[in-house]
Design an enzyme around this catalytic site. Sequence first.
Site, short mmCIF file in Angstrom:
data_model
loop_
_atom_site.label_atom_id
_atom_site.label_comp_id
_atom_site.label_asym_id
_atom_site.label_seq_id
_atom_site.Cartn_x
_atom_site.Cartn_y
_atom_site.Cartn_z
N GLY A 74 7.29 35.84 48.72
CA GLY A 74 8.64 35.38 48.98
C GLY A 74 8.60 33.92 49.42
NE ARG A 75 6.92 32.66 55.45
CZ ARG A 75 7.74 32.90 56.49
NH1 ARG A 75 8.50 31.95 56.96
NH2 ARG A 75 7.76 34.10 57.06
CB CYS A 81 29.15 28.90 73.09
SG CYS A 81 30.49 27.93 72.43
#
Length: 423
Positions: free
Chosen positions: A280-281, A347
């Site tokens: 994948g990566r 936040c």
Amino acid sequence: MNGFNEKDGILHADNVPLPQIAEAVGTPCYVYAESVIREQYERLAGAMTKALPSDRQPLLCYACKANSNIAVLSFLRSLGCGLEIVSEGELMRGLKAGFDADKIVSTGVGKQKNEIAACLDAGIHQFNVESLPELEMINTAATETGKTANVVFRLNPDVSGGGHDKISTGRKRDKFGMGVENVMKAFAMARDMDHVNALGLSMHIGSQVFTVESFKEAFEKLPALVHGLRESGHTISRLDIGGGFPIIYKDEKLLDLDSYADWVRDIILPLDTEIIMEPGRYLVGGSGVLLTEVLYVKETQDRSFLVVDAAMSDLIRPTLYEAWHSIDAVKNRSASPQTYDVVGPICESSDIFATQRSLPEMNQGDLAAIRTAGAYGFSMASTYNSRPLPAEVLVSGDKFSIIRKRQALEGVMDGETIPDWLK
Ligand code: LLP
């Protein structure tokens, strides 16, 4: 030019200046360079071609959880990849991108009956089965639909691999795969099932496995098991050796792919099976940047913050795994260096891309590129803080195309309704 390089003082994706994309598409957006995906594919396939005979080349099933945009999938298909999927959604994407179902493998510990049925209906290559109850579920689904499922059993080799505790999958305590005893049981059970063909084994020890020697250690668990199973009369005609090959994010010293290919030749090849891999990566990680604009330069007593318009909702790897991603100024790249914390608008203090990072001095409105974001970037994005999902752009040489529009604000609330009693 291939990939992300500076030309005339400006960072480009192949031959397209990144400011041109920001102008046309807005920020934040993911930008992928086709050229890098092609290079990585050729590197991986090339290492295998060199190490293994031509009639024993592996089927490279791209693990599309890394980046599942259907344009990226179509490109990988055109290069010759098969596909590894973990959900009905990924199956649908794969079929939409034109993959031949017989080159698709289904993995994952929680396959649901409807997903299994959809895979059977499509006629996928195999299910990589992770537990005994899953085997029963596959047999039930296959019986009900009158199909036969090709399965392999995922061995948990009890080897530690993976660049972070959260992405290691091959240890005994991990939820993945089965120990030798259950693998034996699974073969025995499958023998009595009418709608299941048990054909072999699979393993996947983790992702970003930078101690690549762990692959060798895991592969070495296979020969004795394969011989034992064959002696008991079971067919072992397929071995799926998973994905996990690492890439460089910072300054990692990685063993080269040739050593990995040599282990496949020395340990896996003699077992005389079809070989499947699930990268994948490695194929897409370096192909992408997250392009973002500086909203504010905020000075406090303690630090200088670059507040950018990308957030942990767009790229969660630094927050989730303390992952390090390079950050590049897109213009004014030789301005005097300053030390910044690069943060998003969300936040939470964990919405941070880099701490105390040296970058050329930047100002409001400047663009930055967060590098090595082609894998597990967009695919893990969310709408946290009701932020729309970012756009995605594919670059090919001199041209670029929007391969996913920025989500419309209305889309962030898609499917929500206010019940009658609150109206
Ligand atoms: N095969 C299976 C069964 C997998 O679970 C995975 C990844 C792969 C193949 C592909 O592994 P790769 O070649 O990409 O390392 N979100 C994390 C990575 C999670 C990987 C999950 N499984 C990250 O951003 O680092």
